[in-house]
Write an enzyme that holds these catalytic residues in place. Structure first.
Site, mmCIF file in Angstrom:
data_model
loop_
_atom_site.group_PDB
_atom_site.id
_atom_site.type_symbol
_atom_site.label_atom_id
_atom_site.label_comp_id
_atom_site.label_asym_id
_atom_site.label_seq_id
_atom_site.Cartn_x
_atom_site.Cartn_y
_atom_site.Cartn_z
ATOM 1 N N HIS A 113 6.135 5.895 -24.487
ATOM 2 C CA HIS A 113 4.842 6.579 -24.511
ATOM 3 C C HIS A 113 4.656 7.819 -24.847
ATOM 4 O O HIS A 113 3.557 8.465 -24.696
ATOM 5 C CB HIS A 113 4.077 5.837 -23.446
ATOM 6 N N LYS A 169 -10.354 12.548 -20.885
ATOM 7 C CA LYS A 169 -8.796 12.148 -20.751
ATOM 8 C C LYS A 169 -8.214 12.980 -19.651
ATOM 9 O O LYS A 169 -8.782 13.851 -19.003
ATOM 10 C CB LYS A 169 -8.030 12.466 -22.198
ATOM 11 N N ARG A 170 -6.895 12.561 -19.298
ATOM 12 C CA ARG A 170 -6.198 13.633 -18.267
ATOM 13 C C ARG A 170 -6.180 14.954 -18.709
ATOM 14 O O ARG A 170 -6.324 15.247 -19.697
ATOM 15 C CB ARG A 170 -4.753 12.933 -18.026
ATOM 16 N N LYS A 209 -3.128 18.794 -24.147
ATOM 17 C CA LYS A 209 -4.261 18.071 -24.702
ATOM 18 C C LYS A 209 -5.226 19.003 -24.977
ATOM 19 O O LYS A 209 -6.570 18.742 -25.669
ATOM 20 C CB LYS A 209 -4.962 17.043 -23.699
ATOM 21 N N THR A 227 -5.904 6.727 -27.131
ATOM 22 C CA THR A 227 -6.705 5.456 -27.130
ATOM 23 C C THR A 227 -8.166 5.643 -27.212
ATOM 24 O O THR A 227 -8.937 5.046 -27.483
ATOM 25 C CB THR A 227 -6.247 4.078 -26.286
ATOM 26 N N LYS A 271 -11.629 4.504 -29.130
ATOM 27 C CA LYS A 271 -12.914 3.831 -28.192
ATOM 28 C C LYS A 271 -14.281 4.711 -28.723
ATOM 29 O O LYS A 271 -15.132 4.038 -28.896
ATOM 30 C CB LYS A 271 -12.898 3.993 -26.629
HETATM 31 C C1 26W Z 1 7.480 9.385 -14.900
HETATM 32 C C2 26W Z 1 6.290 9.925 -14.961
HETATM 33 C C3 26W Z 1 5.316 9.355 -15.989
HETATM 34 C C4 26W Z 1 4.380 8.643 -15.899
HETATM 35 C C5 26W Z 1 3.363 8.206 -16.652
HETATM 36 C C6 26W Z 1 5.464 9.996 -17.302
HETATM 37 C C7 26W Z 1 4.884 9.295 -18.515
HETATM 38 C C8 26W Z 1 4.020 8.718 -18.004
HETATM 39 C C9 26W Z 1 2.932 8.099 -19.432
HETATM 40 C C10 26W Z 1 4.071 7.593 -20.461
HETATM 41 C C11 26W Z 1 1.800 8.845 -19.658
HETATM 42 C C12 26W Z 1 0.801 8.142 -20.599
HETATM 43 O O1 26W Z 1 0.134 7.572 -20.104
HETATM 44 N N1 26W Z 1 1.280 8.109 -22.124
HETATM 45 C C13 26W Z 1 0.110 7.894 -22.807
HETATM 46 O O2 26W Z 1 0.367 6.523 -23.240
HETATM 47 C C14 26W Z 1 -0.876 6.244 -24.108
HETATM 48 C C15 26W Z 1 -0.610 4.436 -24.503
HETATM 49 O O3 26W Z 1 0.469 4.506 -25.343
HETATM 50 C C16 26W Z 1 -0.891 7.086 -25.605
HETATM 51 O O4 26W Z 1 -2.089 6.624 -26.088
HETATM 52 C C17 26W Z 1 -0.889 8.368 -24.934
HETATM 53 O O5 26W Z 1 -0.889 9.190 -26.185
HETATM 54 C C18 26W Z 1 0.001 8.864 -24.004
HETATM 55 O O6 26W Z 1 -0.011 10.012 -23.581
#
Ligand code: 26W
Length: 820
Positions: free
Chosen positions: A369, A559-560, A565, A667, A671
């Protein structure tokens, strides 16, 4: 059409007459909640209503489970450390087909369903995109009839609640279980022991050859299951979300207790419960703490024991596991499951390494992701080894096999270093991405661009070695929640003009296209949007005491908060626009409100500073009479799924402005467009495919492409050159840097802005002029409402492809090999 293809037009739950449903609610209130209607609180009514509907869901739940069992079908297991569900009531009631009946039944009892719906807490067991995607996938798997179990952690505290105090983010604990959870079933009988630490013993045969490895953990906790039913559209199927909670094996240490150490006697209990107490609030950067690795192993190991248990209850041996179970790793968070399955197969079920490795690889699939280097998980060898000594040995054994294949495949030394499961630069670490890749038959990205970049960057060498493994599955969203429930006005209008077919076959939403040319329809579409904007304006007025004009352009970035971003780009543009409005009061400015919502990781200094800046800029602009209300900035606190459900339908403009190459998919972009917003965005993530779907003339694209960003960085990017060439940008940056928005602390933003002058990793300066120009194009479009509405309608009509039903069908057919 064959019988099977005909969409079911009627809710499948047996419909009791209105009178009986009301009776049932009252009965549930008395005998299951234990309250007399005359003294019942809103929570009691909510609880009783959920119990009544849940009974009907359970009937279909049992039926779904039985059906899969009898068919001997393959099941999908979706392992995810996050499920960002939000509220469940509307989703479940409307999917089972009881929403309107419940509304009427409650009304006959003097209870407003919309009022009690607001009392349900959000299940916020996720940070952002990845967690919300898991929730949409659970709903879609049930809707397209894929037998699936979601596995995760039942955190006592989900993502923190955000308050904005004096413009600053303050994190407060989230307490979603405060009033109990009427949806879940505790399954004490589904408990598994999970070990940590200790030693590994090797037993040998007469010739001294190693026969088996026995891991003797020094610590053990119990994982107990809590099940939540997940209802698909029209109640077609009900799947299970199984969340694990940690419990002590010995709740009270009797020796300590008897010796009078009553606090010490609870040591085990406290330690176990700490394991599943709280969700880590960092997305996109790795939380290095040992507790996080414990959480990852805890839920992976419990889920695997459960999966194996189910398999062996139905089949003789585990060689058939890959034919009956597709286990999916949602990012690397459950990647340790690869080593755990190897351990169970080899050490517990007597498999040899090669056979175990074959079964493992055919069972797992992995979704990546993010490409951000700081988000790629890795654990120091010494931590991994101390906590999981047997898994460490297995990782070495897998690595030996992997590196052997790499040498045979002709990879050179530097490539071999890059694919190794052990990172050797600096402190030696276990690389979870490489482990997940090595242990899976399929590795997918979440948008076409992201998948291509995966092949070129993080997984370039693994891709060369295994060229058939990487594939793309562009993300999607559940239209039931993100259109039908959150936007009842638009849904009703669409049903009226194109009929109900799109509710079962979202591709039929395209039928709306031809109405885009109809002026009368456009007026009605605009009236729905207006109503949704009024609803958001009311929310802002109630929560923040701020009056907003619903006829202004609602420009929304939700968004976060993260530098990539580029909320900062948006804020800097607001400042530049503010300056323009003040300097040229005679011009016809388009009244615009820039909305922001989002949480920053508590430890992410710059993200929190950006929140403060948004609030500082808002205070100054909103209170400047020279602006005459033409521009407002609003940061709405505590962005979560429920707030998203109000904001998505109210947007005119959707901000998707990440530095190209950095947003894996997005995503929220889908929406907002589905609810009729126009997108202003870069060619990043799924924006690229959205442009293909809606057409170039219906989206506003600007800025550097991913490859241009790459080139600029390679050739030595100089942000100062861009700043000097743009008077608007220089002016805005100096104003922020010089304290125009922070009189109380003039140097508050000095370092943040110096970061743009000196490095500007996220290319705010390089993209600024293109962005500001794009915003003026948006203004021009806005002045022609007929054209704007036409474009907005086409956006909604052409978003059907981004349904998570489509995504799930692709996973089912191309990765999991299950029918859908
Ligand atoms: C290890 C810490 C950590 C925690 C969460 C690293 C990375 C994450 C996620 C991968 C972050 C995340 O939410 N990524 C998002 O995933 C969405 C679903 O696929 C995408 O639409 C977003 O672009 C992406 O930033």
């Amino acid at each position: 059409m064959t019988e099977m293809m005909t969409p079911r037009k009627h809710p499948v739950a047996p419909l009791p007459e209105a009178g009986t449903l009301a009776d049932e609610i009252v009965k549930a209130l008395m005998f299951r909640v234990g309250k007399n209607p005359s003294v019942a609180t809103g929570y009691d009514w909510l609880n009783a209503s959920i119990k009544v509907v849940r009974d009907r869901i359970i009937a279909r739940w049992i039926e779904s489970t039985q059906r899969t069992y009898e068919a001997g079908g393959k099941r999908v297991y979706y392992l995810s450390l996050e499920f960002l569900i939000g509220r469940l009531m509307r989703d479940a009631f409307s999917n089972i087909g009881l929403m309107e009946e419940m509304r009427d039944a409650l009304a006959s009892l003097g209870v407003d369903i919309d009022v009690i719906a607001e009392l349900e807490p959000d299940a916020a067991l996720g940070n952002g995109g990845l967690g919300r995607l898991a929730a949409c996938f659970m709903e879609s798997m049930a809707s397209v009839d894929v037998p699936a179990h979601g596995y995760g952690i039942r955190y006592v505290h989900g993502l923190f609640r955000q308050e904005i105090q004096d413009g600053v983010q303050v994190e407060l604990p989230e307490t979603w279980l405060e009033h109990g959870n009427p949806w879940e079933f505790e399954r004490r009988e589904r408990s598994y022991e999970i070990g940590f630490g200790g030693t590994v013993e090797a037993t040998t045969d007469k010739l001294g050859r190693v026969e088996r490895h026995v891991w003797r953990p020094s610590e053990r906790v119990l994982a107990t299951a809590y099940d939540t039913p997940v209802v698909g559209w029209r109640g077609k199927r009900v799947n299970t979300l199984r969340l694990w909670s940690a419990m002590p094996i010995d709740p009270i240490l009797l020796d300590a207790f008897n010796a009078g150490d009553h606090i010490g006697a609870l040591r085990e209990s406290n330690k176990a419960e700490a394991l599943t107490r709280v969700l880590y609030p960092a997305d996109s950067h790795q939380a290095g703490q040992e507790l996080r690795l414990r959480q990852e192993y805890f839920f992976s190991a419990a889920s695997l024991q459960d999966i194996i248990n189910r398999h062996l209850g139905e089949y003789d041996d585990l060689r058939s596991l890959p034919d009956k179970a597709a286990i999916h790793l949602n990012d690397t968070h459950p990647a340790v499951a690869v080593a755990e399955l190897m351990r169970l197969l080899c050490d517990v079920h007597g498999f040899g390494f090669d056979e175990a490795w074959d079964v493992t690889r055919r069972t797992f699939g992995y979704t990546n992701h993010t490409l951000l280097p700081e988000a790629l998980e890795s654990w120091p060898i010494h931590v991994f080894e101390r906590l999981l000594p047997r898994h460490m040995q297995i990782v070495y054994a897998i690595n030996a096999e992997l590196l052997r294949e790499a040498r045979e495949g002709g990879l050179n030394d530097s490539q071999i270093r890059s694919i190794s499961l052990i990172g050797e630069d600096g402190e030696r670490r276990v690389r979870m991405g490489n482990l997940a890749f090595a242990g899976s038959h399929s590795i997918n990205g979440v948008s076409a661009l992201h998948t291509e970049l995966m092949k070129e960057t993080v997984f370039a060498d693994l891709h060369q070695l295994y060229p058939a493994r990487i594939n793309n599955k562009t993300n999607g969203i559940a239209q039931r929640r993100w259109l039908f429930q959150c936007n009842p006005g638009l849904t009703a209008l669409v049903r009226e003009v194109i009929g109900d077919r799109f509710m079962d076959d979202i591709d039929a939403l395209r039928d709306l296209e031809r109405h885009a040319e109809d002026a009368a329809f456009r007026e009605r579409f605009a009236a729905v949007k207006r109503g949704n904007k009024e609803r958001l304006a009311r929310l802002v007025s109630e929560r923040m005491g701020l009056w907003l004009d619903p006829s202004a352009l609602f420009d929304i970035q939700i968004k976060r908060i993260h530098e990539y971003k580029r909320q900062l780009l948006n804020i800097v543009e607001a400042v530049a626009l503010y300056d323009q409005i003040r300097s040229h009061p005679e011009r016809d400015w388009v009244p615009r409100i820039k909305f922001f919502g989002g949480k920053a990781a508590p430890s992410y200094f710059n993200a929190k500073l950006i929140i403060k800046l948004a609030n500082d800029v808002a205070r100054v602009i909103n209170n400047d009479p020279a602006v005459r209300g033409l521009l407002k900035v609003v940061f709405i606190p505590n962005y979560n799924v429920s707030l998203a459900e109000v904001m998505m339908p109210a947007a005119d403009l959707s901000e998707q402005i990440s530095t190209a190459g950095m947003e894996a998919s997005g995503t929220g972009n889908m929406k907002l467009a589905l609810n009729g917003a126009l997108t202003i965005g870069t060619l990043d993530g799924a924006n690229v495919e959205m442009k293909d779907q809606v057409g170039d003339e219906n989206i506003v694209i600007f800025g550097l492409t991913a490859h241009e960003v790459e080139e600029r960085r390679a050739e030595g990017y100089d942000p100062r050159a861009f700043i000097e060439a743009s008077p608007e940008l220089s002016q805005a940056l100096s104003a922020i840097r010089g304290g125009v928005f922070s009189h109380d602390q003039p140097d508050r933003y000095r370092d943040l802005i110096d970061g743009i002058y000196e490095r500007d990793w996220f290319m705010v300066a390089a993209d600024f002029d293109a962005y500001a120009d794009a915003q003026r194009r948006v203004d021009a479009l806005w002045t022609d409402p007929a054209d704007w509405n036409r474009k907005a309608i086409l956006n909604a009509a052409r978003m059907g492809w981004f349904s998570s039903d489509r995504t799930i069908r692709q996973y089912a057919n191309e990765i999991w090999d299950v029918p859908a």
